[in-house]
Design a protein around this motif. Structure first.
Motif, mmCIF file in Angstrom:
data_model
loop_
_atom_site.group_PDB
_atom_site.id
_atom_site.type_symbol
_atom_site.label_atom_id
_atom_site.label_comp_id
_atom_site.label_asym_id
_atom_site.label_seq_id
_atom_site.Cartn_x
_atom_site.Cartn_y
_atom_site.Cartn_z
ATOM 1 N N PRO A 1 3.035 4.034 -1.341
ATOM 2 C CA PRO A 1 3.394 4.514 -2.678
ATOM 3 C C PRO A 1 4.919 4.518 -2.827
ATOM 4 C CG PRO A 1 2.094 6.141 -1.469
ATOM 5 C CD PRO A 1 2.476 5.073 -0.504
ATOM 6 N N ARG B 1 -14.400 9.173 3.260
ATOM 7 C CA ARG B 1 -15.315 8.918 2.143
ATOM 8 C C ARG B 1 -16.583 9.748 2.274
ATOM 9 N NH1 ARG B 1 -13.460 3.354 2.233
ATOM 10 N NH2 ARG B 1 -15.347 2.531 3.176
ATOM 11 N N GLN C 1 -13.626 5.673 6.419
ATOM 12 C CA GLN C 1 -15.038 5.861 6.088
ATOM 13 C C GLN C 1 -15.426 7.329 6.203
ATOM 14 O OE1 GLN C 1 -16.339 2.998 8.992
ATOM 15 N NE2 GLN C 1 -17.243 1.714 7.405
ATOM 16 N N LEU D 1 6.180 3.870 -10.370
ATOM 17 C CA LEU D 1 5.037 4.754 -10.541
ATOM 18 C C LEU D 1 3.928 4.113 -11.348
ATOM 19 C CD1 LEU D 1 6.602 8.272 -11.032
ATOM 20 C CD2 LEU D 1 5.596 7.265 -9.021
ATOM 21 N N PRO E 1 -4.629 -1.103 -1.945
ATOM 22 C CA PRO E 1 -4.950 -0.944 -0.533
ATOM 23 C C PRO E 1 -5.205 -2.298 0.126
ATOM 24 C CG PRO E 1 -6.831 -0.346 -1.880
ATOM 25 C CD PRO E 1 -5.721 -0.668 -2.828
ATOM 26 N N VAL E 2 -5.105 -2.341 1.448
ATOM 27 C CA VAL E 2 -5.608 -3.496 2.176
ATOM 28 C C VAL E 2 -7.116 -3.302 2.227
ATOM 29 C CG1 VAL E 2 -5.525 -4.740 4.354
ATOM 30 C CG2 VAL E 2 -3.519 -3.518 3.566
ATOM 31 N N ASN F 1 -7.209 5.832 -4.696
ATOM 32 C CA ASN F 1 -7.806 5.166 -5.854
ATOM 33 C C ASN F 1 -9.228 5.663 -6.090
ATOM 34 O OD1 ASN F 1 -5.518 3.703 -6.256
ATOM 35 N ND2 ASN F 1 -6.253 1.853 -5.240
ATOM 36 N N ALA G 1 3.364 11.612 -6.442
ATOM 37 C CA ALA G 1 3.958 10.952 -7.600
ATOM 38 C C ALA G 1 3.007 9.926 -8.187
ATOM 39 C CB ALA G 1 5.265 10.274 -7.194
ATOM 40 N N HIS G 2 2.244 9.279 -7.335
ATOM 41 C CA HIS G 2 1.392 8.204 -7.811
ATOM 42 C C HIS G 2 0.096 8.675 -8.425
ATOM 43 C CE1 HIS G 2 2.724 4.100 -7.186
ATOM 44 N NE2 HIS G 2 3.631 4.657 -6.426
ATOM 45 N N LEU H 1 -4.596 9.554 7.390
ATOM 46 C CA LEU H 1 -5.055 8.163 7.276
ATOM 47 C C LEU H 1 -3.889 7.180 7.311
ATOM 48 C CD1 LEU H 1 -7.626 8.675 4.396
ATOM 49 C CD2 LEU H 1 -8.062 8.677 6.830
ATOM 50 N N LEU I 1 -1.686 1.495 -6.854
ATOM 51 C CA LEU I 1 -1.653 1.285 -5.412
ATOM 52 C C LEU I 1 -2.655 0.207 -5.035
ATOM 53 C CD1 LEU I 1 -1.651 4.982 -4.201
ATOM 54 C CD2 LEU I 1 0.262 3.407 -4.244
ATOM 55 N N VAL J 1 3.052 10.153 -2.481
ATOM 56 C CA VAL J 1 1.630 10.086 -2.811
ATOM 57 C C VAL J 1 1.359 10.871 -4.087
ATOM 58 C CG1 VAL J 1 -0.642 10.867 -2.085
ATOM 59 C CG2 VAL J 1 0.832 9.702 -0.464
ATOM 60 N N VAL K 1 -1.669 4.039 5.986
ATOM 61 C CA VAL K 1 -1.269 3.712 4.609
ATOM 62 C C VAL K 1 -2.221 2.731 3.944
ATOM 63 C CG1 VAL K 1 1.149 4.184 4.249
ATOM 64 C CG2 VAL K 1 0.507 2.261 5.665
ATOM 65 N N SER K 2 -2.701 1.764 4.705
ATOM 66 C CA SER K 2 -3.558 0.751 4.087
ATOM 67 C C SER K 2 -4.861 1.375 3.578
ATOM 68 C CB SER K 2 -3.857 -0.359 5.089
ATOM 69 O OG SER K 2 -4.550 0.155 6.196
ATOM 70 N N ILE K 3 -5.338 2.413 4.271
ATOM 71 C CA ILE K 3 -6.580 3.089 3.889
ATOM 72 C C ILE K 3 -6.277 4.176 2.856
ATOM 73 C CG2 ILE K 3 -8.557 4.361 4.778
ATOM 74 C CD1 ILE K 3 -8.338 1.704 6.084
ATOM 75 N N GLN K 4 -5.131 4.798 3.012
ATOM 76 C CA GLN K 4 -4.724 5.901 2.146
ATOM 77 C C GLN K 4 -4.785 5.492 0.676
ATOM 78 O OE1 GLN K 4 -1.036 7.930 3.341
ATOM 79 N NE2 GLN K 4 -0.280 7.467 1.318
ATOM 80 N N ALA K 5 -4.245 4.316 0.374
ATOM 81 C CA ALA K 5 -4.238 3.851 -1.006
ATOM 82 C C ALA K 5 -5.669 3.718 -1.530
ATOM 83 C CB ALA K 5 -3.520 2.509 -1.094
ATOM 84 N N ASP K 6 -6.562 3.270 -0.673
ATOM 85 C CA ASP K 6 -7.954 3.091 -1.049
ATOM 86 C C ASP K 6 -8.608 4.426 -1.393
ATOM 87 O OD1 ASP K 6 -10.432 1.725 -1.261
ATOM 88 O OD2 ASP K 6 -10.956 2.442 0.751
ATOM 89 N N ALA L 1 0.818 -1.216 0.000
ATOM 90 C CA ALA L 1 0.000 0.000 0.000
ATOM 91 C C ALA L 1 0.850 1.263 0.000
ATOM 92 C CB ALA L 1 -0.918 -0.001 1.217
#
Lengths: 339, 405
Positions: free
Chosen positions: A266, B169, B166, A271, A277-278, B202, B226-227, B192, A275, B224, B194-199, A264
């Motif tokens: 970045p 969101r 949540q 690049l 996520p869990v 996205n 960069a992605h 947040l 990503l 972040v 990291v596990s939630i941040q990616a969610d 997760a």
């Protein structure tokens, strides 16, 4: 036993609330040796701060420790059973004595209406036999040691006159001025900018080398852990799910949760990789899932096994321990101990 | 994308905050944002990076007309309307609020604990009068909640029952429910895990693509940015120091500050410890910025010219601008023609002063401003009733005397 500085065995901690008993820490064991930086990683709600606070008995009055829980502090050749210390006077061995703590939000930890210097002197007067003059000189010396320029002036200033990075430095100076054996750092760099974070991490590593103390470094950032810690423990919902040396855990994570955390993050080198996520959220501690606590979010969950049985800690290689059926028996998870 | 007019086009934008008023002498001024020119193309995911104190939040707020604009102009053009944000009249501002929205950093502080999730998401619709009936409001709320992957059965709950992810969101649903064209996300994933941040990242990405929203993503986290972003601007002490398409910026950062930021990101490789180029010191106070290049106090490559003259933003390639005197020497591999793009403005401010952080704006403005207006209204009403009651009590007490007379 004397090789470790602090040894936590079978720590189980519950909170009495109106909704019933909430399990915050479930059967956690680890130890920190002198000169070692031990990283404790986990999401918010995983119980890492509560674990750290129980080392100093700082948890609120509704905390219930299970009878098997044992925390042993070894200082100057003597062993103390931390959880059996009851009065504030007894606890002085721990608080302000052998253990110091630095917190995440330095602005919230300093009293706003008392100068930084007075706060540093106050705790020295309480916890050491220095007189006021000595305490003052020692505090200024510590401020200089952590890289605060013009320390005598800074000594007389208030927390709001410091910048974020300087506050955290002052906090570290204050925590170290009583010469603790163990420093608990609860997310010390989370509120800082990356450039300042790098400075603070360097400073902490220097100080470990100089004072030879142990650090329990709590963070949710695996990148910070990779840069600082010697050993890592990963926590999820009050359980230690994986422990090992920093190389073992970060290079070769065994538990799906650790793997998920690493995916997760970045990464600048990749690049193009989306990503991942869990999935889902950390469950409420009020309804802890049966079986493996992580099975509700696990991509490799084995039906009928992970949601029923509790995985036991398994040693995968020297010093690398994970509590996971998949890590234990391979992807099928059902093959009986053939591996 | 280039021939099109950009959605947001800032020209020489400055935001200054006065610090107290003195009877004599010059008033001290915090130059939170100084002379920034920036285009945000339509449909882009634009990243704004910098340390705290660099003025990125103020810039984001100025675009939303939530911070006072001292100088310069911001043009907003979404094809339907064409506004100059610096001089909007009331009705235009009202309309602009529908088109531009903000997502806050802390999902725990941004949601009222006394409103249900449904009410929180419905509030912008009700305040702006975008729906004709409660039924329609409900429909829009449910649509948006579903898009943000909220459980529709949870709409009747209060925010305290939700986790950080949540809640974020919910904040996103609230910002998107009035179908804005432009969205500013101020450090929206910083709080947040990291596990939630990616969610959340996205989700933001897919929603903006689906709804055609232009995004200004303010963050201190380069990895972040960069992605998720396609274009990045780096700010330092109120100045723009470098702006480039994401790939180019990360492949070949030109400004020493950008390089330092990149190398400060903790590497996941335990064997790569301490090899990064470390930046000394801290960001100077914006009330007392150093003369010349603002970065010279921490720059390892600073020379005499850096200490006296502020560098201009030079174009060094396709959409890649950098403000540094020495970028050419420091990167001799390629040297495109320099076209000066911005007039420098060196204004050393004397006398050192204590350090108030650079965002002393009045209390955070909740997005459509309605709660604030309502609160003011209530307070006024309360004051009125209090006066009325006092007057009547005095009258009652005076009555017997009047009779006796």
């Amino acid at each position: 036993m004397s090789s470790s500085l602090i040894k936590v065995e079978n720590l189980t901690l519950q909170f009495k609330t109106d909704e019933g008993l909430i399990t915050a820490v479930d059967n956690v064991s680890f130890e920190v040796a002198p000169g070692e930086i031990m990283g404790l990683v986990g999401e918010s709600g995983s119980g890492k701060s509560v674990t750290a606070k129980s080392l100093m008995q700082l948890n609120p009055g509704n905390a219930v420790y299970s009878p098997e829980s044992r925390i042993t502090l070894t200082t100057d050749g003597e062993d103390f059973d931390v959880l059996s210390l009851k009065t504030d006077r007894d606890l002085k061995v721990v608080r302000g004595g052998a253990v110091s703590m630095i917190f995440q939000e330095p602005m919230a930890s300093f009293a706003p209406a008392i100068t930084i210097g007075d706060q540093m002197v106050e705790q020295l007067l309480l916890h050491s036999d220095m007189n006021k003059k000595q305490a003052r000189d020692h505090s200024i010396e510590m401020l200089e040691r952590v890289g605060i320029s013009d320390a005598p002036t800074r000594f007389g200033q208030y927390a709001f006159e410091f910048s974020g990075g300087m506050r955290q430095r002052a906090m570290i100076a204050m925590a170290l001025s009583t010469k603790p054996k163990l420093l608990i750092a609860d997310e010390p760099t989370t509120a800082l900018d990356v450039t300042i974070q790098a400075q603070v991490i360097d400073l902490m590593k220097d100080l470990v080398a100089e004072f030879g103390m142990g650090i329990l470094f709590i963070t949710h950032d695996l990148g910070v852990i990779a840069q600082t810690a010697d050993n890592v423990s990963v926590m999820y919902l009050g359980k230690l799910i994986e422990t090992g040396s920093v190389r073992q855990v970060i290079r070769d994570p065994a538990h799906p949760y650790t793997q998920g955390l690493l995916h997760a993050i970045p990464k600048l080198e990749q690049l193009d990789v989306p990503l991942t996520p869990v999935p889902g959220d950390i469950p409420s501690p009020l309804d802890r899932p049966p079986g493996c606590v992580f099975h509700t979010r696990c991509s490799q969950m084995i039906e009928g096994r992970c949601d029923a049985d509790i995985p036991t800690p398994t040693t995968l290689s020297e010093g690398h321990v994970a509590s996971c059926f998949v890590a234990q028996y391979g992807p099928g998870g059902v093959a009986e101990a053939s591996a | 994308m280039n021939e099109e007019t950009p959605l947001i086009s800032a020209k020489g934008l400055s935001v200054h905050f006065g610090l107290g008023r003195k009877l004599f002498g010059e008033q001290k001024v915090v130059r939170a944002v100084e002379n920034i020119s920036l285009d945000i193309p339509k449909g882009s995911f634009f990243g704004l990076v910098g340390e705290s104190g660099s003025g990125k939040t103020t810039f984001g707020r100025a675009i939303l007309q939530a911070a006072p604009i001292t100088n310069g102009s911001i043009a907003y053009n979404d094809g339907e309307v064409d506004y100059n944000i610096a001089s909007l009249d009331k009705s235009d501002l009202k309309d602009y609020r529908k088109r531009a929205q903000l997502i806050f950093q802390d999902p725990y502080a941004a949601l009222s604990p006394r409103m249900t999730v449904r009410d929180i998401i419905a509030e912008p619709l009700e305040v702006m009068g975008l729906t004709a009936s409660r039924k329609e409001t409900d429909k829009r709320v449910r649509e948006m909640a579903a898009k943000c992957r909220l459980n529709l059965e949870h709409l009747r709950r209060f925010p305290h029952a939700f986790s950080g992810g949540q809640r974020q969101r919910i904040s996103i649903a609230r910002a998107l429910v009035c179908q804005p064209k432009f969205l500013v996300a101020d450090e929206s994933v910083a709080a947040l895990d990291v596990s939630i941040q990616a969610d959340i990242l996205n989700l933001l990405k897919s929603l903006t693509e689906e709804m055609g929203i232009t995004f200004l993503f303010i963050s201190h986290d380069l990895s972040v940015v960069a992605h998720i972003c396609d274009h990045v601007a780096v700010m330092y002490l109120g100045r723009l120091v470098e702006t480039a398409p994401t790939r180019e910026l990360f492949a070949a950062p030109r400004h020493p500050y950008t390089k330092a930021l990149l190398s400060a990101i903790p590497s996941l490789d335990p064997d790569y410890r301490g090899q990064a180029q470390k930046l000394e010191g801290e960001i100077p106070s914006p009330t007392n910025p150093p003369p010349g290049c603002k970065f010279q106090t921490r720059c390892p490559h600073a020379i005499d010219i850096c200490r006296s003259e502020e560098p201009m933003l030079s174009q060094l390639g396709f959409e890649h601008d950098v403000a540094c005197h020495r970028w050419e020497e420091l990167f001799e591999d390629q040297a495109p023609a320099i076209v000066s793009a911005q007039v420098p403005e060196a204004r050393p401010v004397p006398e050192p002063v204590p350090v108030p952080k650079p965002e002393p704006e009045p209390a955070a403005e909740e997005e459509p401003m309605a709660p604030k207006v309502l609160a003011n209204e209530l307070a006024r009403l309360r004051r009125k009733t209090r006066i009325a009651i006092t007057v009547s009590i005095i009258a009652l007490l005076a009555l017997p005397f009047a009779c006796a007379l």
